[in-house]
Design an enzyme around this catalytic site. Structure first.
Site, PDB file in Angstrom:
ATOM      1  N   TYR A  35       3.796   3.291   1.120  1.00 55.48           N
ATOM      2  CA  TYR A  35       2.989   2.407   1.832  1.00 55.48           C
ATOM      3  C   TYR A  35       4.343   1.782   2.468  1.00 55.48           C
ATOM      4  O   TYR A  35       3.914   1.787   3.775  1.00 55.48           O
ATOM      5  CB  TYR A  35       2.447   1.862   1.062  1.00 55.48           C
ATOM      6  CG  TYR A  35       1.358   0.595   1.252  1.00 55.48           C
ATOM      7  CD1 TYR A  35       0.174   0.851   2.456  1.00 55.48           C
ATOM      8  CD2 TYR A  35       2.310  -0.509   1.526  1.00 55.48           C
ATOM      9  CE1 TYR A  35      -0.512  -0.587   3.257  1.00 55.48           C
ATOM     10  CE2 TYR A  35       1.803  -1.868   1.545  1.00 55.48           C
ATOM     11  CZ  TYR A  35      -0.207  -1.600   2.292  1.00 55.48           C
ATOM     12  OH  TYR A  35      -0.203  -2.988   2.691  1.00 55.48           O
ATOM     13  N   ALA A  36       5.584   1.213   1.690  1.00 60.17           N
ATOM     14  CA  ALA A  36       6.477   0.850   1.828  1.00 60.17           C
ATOM     15  C   ALA A  36       7.089   1.349   2.972  1.00 60.17           C
ATOM     16  O   ALA A  36       6.959   1.170   3.664  1.00 60.17           O
ATOM     17  CB  ALA A  36       7.193   0.080   0.722  1.00 60.17           C
ATOM     18  N   ALA A  37       7.503   2.706   3.119  1.00 58.40           N
ATOM     19  CA  ALA A  37       8.036   3.336   4.227  1.00 58.40           C
ATOM     20  C   ALA A  37       7.504   3.834   6.136  1.00 58.40           C
ATOM     21  O   ALA A  37       7.480   3.107   6.899  1.00 58.40           O
ATOM     22  CB  ALA A  37       8.166   4.870   3.649  1.00 58.40           C
ATOM     23  N   LYS A  73       4.483   1.341   6.652  1.00 52.61           N
ATOM     24  CA  LYS A  73       4.813  -0.398   6.915  1.00 52.61           C
ATOM     25  C   LYS A  73       5.957  -0.610   7.308  1.00 52.61           C
ATOM     26  O   LYS A  73       6.080  -1.406   8.358  1.00 52.61           O
ATOM     27  CB  LYS A  73       4.484  -0.934   5.830  1.00 52.61           C
ATOM     28  CG  LYS A  73       2.614  -0.835   5.529  1.00 52.61           C
ATOM     29  CD  LYS A  73       1.754  -1.037   6.447  1.00 52.61           C
ATOM     30  CE  LYS A  73       0.727  -0.994   5.438  1.00 52.61           C
ATOM     31  NZ  LYS A  73      -0.749  -1.004   7.095  1.00 52.61           N
ATOM     32  N   VAL A 118      -8.436   7.988  11.737  1.00 56.78           N
ATOM     33  CA  VAL A 118      -7.747   7.758  12.863  1.00 56.78           C
ATOM     34  C   VAL A 118      -6.373   8.718  12.392  1.00 56.78           C
ATOM     35  O   VAL A 118      -5.635   8.841  13.523  1.00 56.78           O
ATOM     36  CB  VAL A 118      -7.046   5.977  12.708  1.00 56.78           C
ATOM     37  CG1 VAL A 118      -7.895   4.984  13.029  1.00 56.78           C
ATOM     38  CG2 VAL A 118      -6.248   5.711  11.306  1.00 56.78           C
ATOM     39  N   ASN A 145      -5.622  -2.194  12.613  1.00 53.41           N
ATOM     40  CA  ASN A 145      -5.048  -2.398  11.583  1.00 53.41           C
ATOM     41  C   ASN A 145      -5.693  -1.200  10.136  1.00 53.41           C
ATOM     42  O   ASN A 145      -5.345  -1.914   9.354  1.00 53.41           O
ATOM     43  CB  ASN A 145      -6.526  -3.205  11.346  1.00 53.41           C
ATOM     44  CG  ASN A 145      -6.882  -3.576  10.816  1.00 53.41           C
ATOM     45  OD1 ASN A 145      -6.458  -4.524   9.254  1.00 53.41           O
ATOM     46  ND2 ASN A 145      -8.402  -2.693  10.003  1.00 53.41           N
ATOM     47  N   SER A 159       2.948  -4.972   6.307  1.00 60.60           N
ATOM     48  CA  SER A 159       2.491  -5.658   5.205  1.00 60.60           C
ATOM     49  C   SER A 159       4.228  -6.145   5.423  1.00 60.60           C
ATOM     50  O   SER A 159       5.093  -5.768   5.402  1.00 60.60           O
ATOM     51  CB  SER A 159       2.195  -4.912   4.320  1.00 60.60           C
ATOM     52  OG  SER A 159       2.432  -5.183   2.955  1.00 60.60           O
TER      53      SER A 159
HETATM   54  P1  NAD Z   1      -9.099  -2.002   3.266  1.00 61.82           P
HETATM   55  O1  NAD Z   1      -9.135  -1.250   1.928  1.00 61.82           O
HETATM   56  O2  NAD Z   1     -10.361  -2.811   2.581  1.00 61.82           O
HETATM   57  O3  NAD Z   1      -9.689  -1.015   3.837  1.00 61.82           O
HETATM   58  C1  NAD Z   1     -10.672  -2.016   5.140  1.00 61.82           C
HETATM   59  C2  NAD Z   1     -11.235  -1.030   6.031  1.00 61.82           C
HETATM   60  O4  NAD Z   1      -9.951   0.124   6.044  1.00 61.82           O
HETATM   61  C3  NAD Z   1     -12.258   0.352   5.294  1.00 61.82           C
HETATM   62  O5  NAD Z   1     -13.792  -0.241   5.708  1.00 61.82           O
HETATM   63  C4  NAD Z   1     -12.225   1.628   4.769  1.00 61.82           C
HETATM   64  O6  NAD Z   1     -13.016   2.315   5.550  1.00 61.82           O
HETATM   65  C5  NAD Z   1     -11.099   1.492   6.553  1.00 61.82           C
HETATM   66  N1  NAD Z   1     -10.508   2.975   6.346  1.00 61.82           N
HETATM   67  C6  NAD Z   1      -9.810   3.293   5.445  1.00 61.82           C
HETATM   68  N2  NAD Z   1      -9.061   4.639   6.309  1.00 61.82           N
HETATM   69  C7  NAD Z   1      -9.368   4.759   7.248  1.00 61.82           C
HETATM   70  C8  NAD Z   1      -9.087   5.578   8.463  1.00 61.82           C
HETATM   71  N3  NAD Z   1      -8.198   6.462   7.981  1.00 61.82           N
HETATM   72  N4  NAD Z   1      -9.576   5.698   9.617  1.00 61.82           N
HETATM   73  C9  NAD Z   1     -10.254   4.659   9.573  1.00 61.82           C
HETATM   74  N5  NAD Z   1     -10.827   3.334   8.754  1.00 61.82           N
HETATM   75  C10 NAD Z   1     -10.400   3.407   7.762  1.00 61.82           C
HETATM   76  O7  NAD Z   1      -8.067  -2.889   3.957  1.00 61.82           O
HETATM   77  P2  NAD Z   1      -7.556  -4.656   4.198  1.00 61.82           P
HETATM   78  O8  NAD Z   1      -7.047  -4.937   2.868  1.00 61.82           O
HETATM   79  O9  NAD Z   1      -8.629  -4.955   4.972  1.00 61.82           O
HETATM   80  O10 NAD Z   1      -6.108  -4.281   5.255  1.00 61.82           O
HETATM   81  C11 NAD Z   1      -6.542  -3.815   6.642  1.00 61.82           C
HETATM   82  C12 NAD Z   1      -4.748  -3.830   6.975  1.00 61.82           C
HETATM   83  O11 NAD Z   1      -3.756  -4.385   6.372  1.00 61.82           O
HETATM   84  C13 NAD Z   1      -4.385  -2.277   6.180  1.00 61.82           C
HETATM   85  O12 NAD Z   1      -3.087  -1.898   7.188  1.00 61.82           O
HETATM   86  C14 NAD Z   1      -3.454  -2.677   5.198  1.00 61.82           C
HETATM   87  O13 NAD Z   1      -2.666  -1.734   4.899  1.00 61.82           O
HETATM   88  C15 NAD Z   1      -2.780  -3.967   5.879  1.00 61.82           C
HETATM   89  N6  NAD Z   1      -1.885  -5.073   4.913  1.00 61.82           N
HETATM   90  C16 NAD Z   1      -3.582  -5.678   3.392  1.00 61.82           C
HETATM   91  C17 NAD Z   1      -3.109  -6.056   3.431  1.00 61.82           C
HETATM   92  C18 NAD Z   1      -3.984  -6.755   0.815  1.00 61.82           C
HETATM   93  O14 NAD Z   1      -3.314  -7.516   0.811  1.00 61.82           O
HETATM   94  N7  NAD Z   1      -5.087  -6.777   1.645  1.00 61.82           N
HETATM   95  C19 NAD Z   1      -2.181  -6.919   2.503  1.00 61.82           C
HETATM   96  C20 NAD Z   1      -1.128  -6.806   3.361  1.00 61.82           C
HETATM   97  C21 NAD Z   1      -1.327  -5.307   4.489  1.00 61.82           C
END
Ligand code: NAD
Length: 258
Positions: free
Chosen positions: A153-155, A157, A61, A87, A140
């Site tokens: 990350y915080a900045a 989000k 992305v 996402n 987040s």
């Molecule tokens: P994850 O690290 O498990 O990754 C999910 C997918 O993202 C993977 O399949 C990866 O290949 C894909 N990905 C990574 N970089 C990419 C890119 N540049 N382009 C396209 N795909 C890419 O993440 P998650 O835990 O499923 O998190 C999903 C979202 O939720 C994120 O935005 C994350 O910041 C947010 N989030 C997650 C948590 C948590 O506890 N897991 C908490 C708060 C927010």
């Protein structure tokens, strides 16, 4: 509850694993037409076998030409767009600010924040043609409270919240609603890695780090990806048609991040 989203045309970024996969599966289970992108070719290949109904494009992305190609493919598959789920996001570095390499800062912001811009700018003209248009941006709890050692990350989000609220006002007259979701500690590999890294930085065990993290929440259990998906499906259904500009936490009432 019947969400009545059969046939909804949905694009989920980073939908091959983690929370994105749960979102994609949940939409597909309700009869929506779902297209995903992801950077992980192996995970996309697995998804093609497990869910041949969910179409896909390999795309980072943060790469604008690749995002243009993604939209060409997604629209060819879906025939239009009703919901964009921004996402994709990475954890970024865990370090004191003076030890964060500028390339790591750039990469985190490029994916977590600019990636949402890259997709949204192409989605909006398509969403204007929809009669039930939504954008959901993954932020987040780190977009609501400070997060020591995770400043990039915080900045990013916190930036997602500003992006969301601004677009809600801008796009409301076009009947496009825009919301942000703020997950807390979500069960899964990523959260495990995050807590492990933080434990190492602090010289404590994983269990101690996990206990510390839950000492700041009212509900002492991990959020599940399904709970995040449930909320997003509701927002994208007509039942959620007056909800816009919101930053919705799904976090067990997290008061701070340890
Ligand atoms: P994850 O690290 O498990 O990754 C999910 C997918 O993202 C993977 O399949 C990866 O290949 C894909 N990905 C990574 N970089 C990419 C890119 N540049 N382009 C396209 N795909 C890419 O993440 P998650 O835990 O499923 O998190 C999903 C979202 O939720 C994120 O935005 C994350 O910041 C947010 N989030 C997650 C948590 C948590 O506890 N897991 C908490 C708060 C927010």
């Amino acid at each position: 509850m019947d969400l009545d989203i059969n046939g909804l045309r949905v694009l989920v970024t980073a939908g091959a694993s983690g929370i994105g996969l749960s979102i994609a599966r949940a939409f597909a289970a309700e009869g929506a037409k779902v297209h995903v992108c992801d950077i992980d070719r192996a995970a996309l290949a697995t998804l093609a076998v497990s869910h041949p109904d969910i179409t896909q494009t390999h795309c980072d992305v943060a790469d604008r030409p690749a995002v243009q190609y993604l939209f060409n493919e997604a629209i060819a598959q879906l025939g239009g767009l009703d919901a964009l789920i921004n996402n994709a996001g990475i954890a970024g570095p865990t370090a004191r600010i003076e030890h964060i390499h500028p390339d790591e800062w750039d990469r985190c912001l490029d994916i977590c924040l600019t990636g949402q811009f890259n997709c949204t700018r192409l989605a909006v003209p398509l969403l204007r043609e929809s009669t039930n248009a939504s954008i959901v941006n993954l932020s987040s709890m780190a977009g609501k409270v400070g997060f020591a050692l995770r400043a990039p990350y915080a900045a990013a989000k916190w930036g997602v919240i500003g992006f969301t609220k601004s677009l809600s006002i801008e796009l409301g007259p076009d009947n496009i609603r825009v919301n942000a979701i703020l997950p807390g500690l979500v069960a899964g590999d990523r959260q495990r890695r995050v807590l492990e890294t933080k434990a190492q930085q602090r010289g404590i065990s994983f269990n101690e780090m996990e206990t510390t993290a839950f000492s700041f929440t009212s509900i002492k259990e991990y959020v599940t990806p399904q709970q995040v998906a449930d909320q997003i499906l509701f927002l994208c259904s007509r039942r959620g048609r007056t909800i816009s500009g919101q930053a919705i936490s799904i976090c067990g009432d997290t008061q701070m991040l340890g």
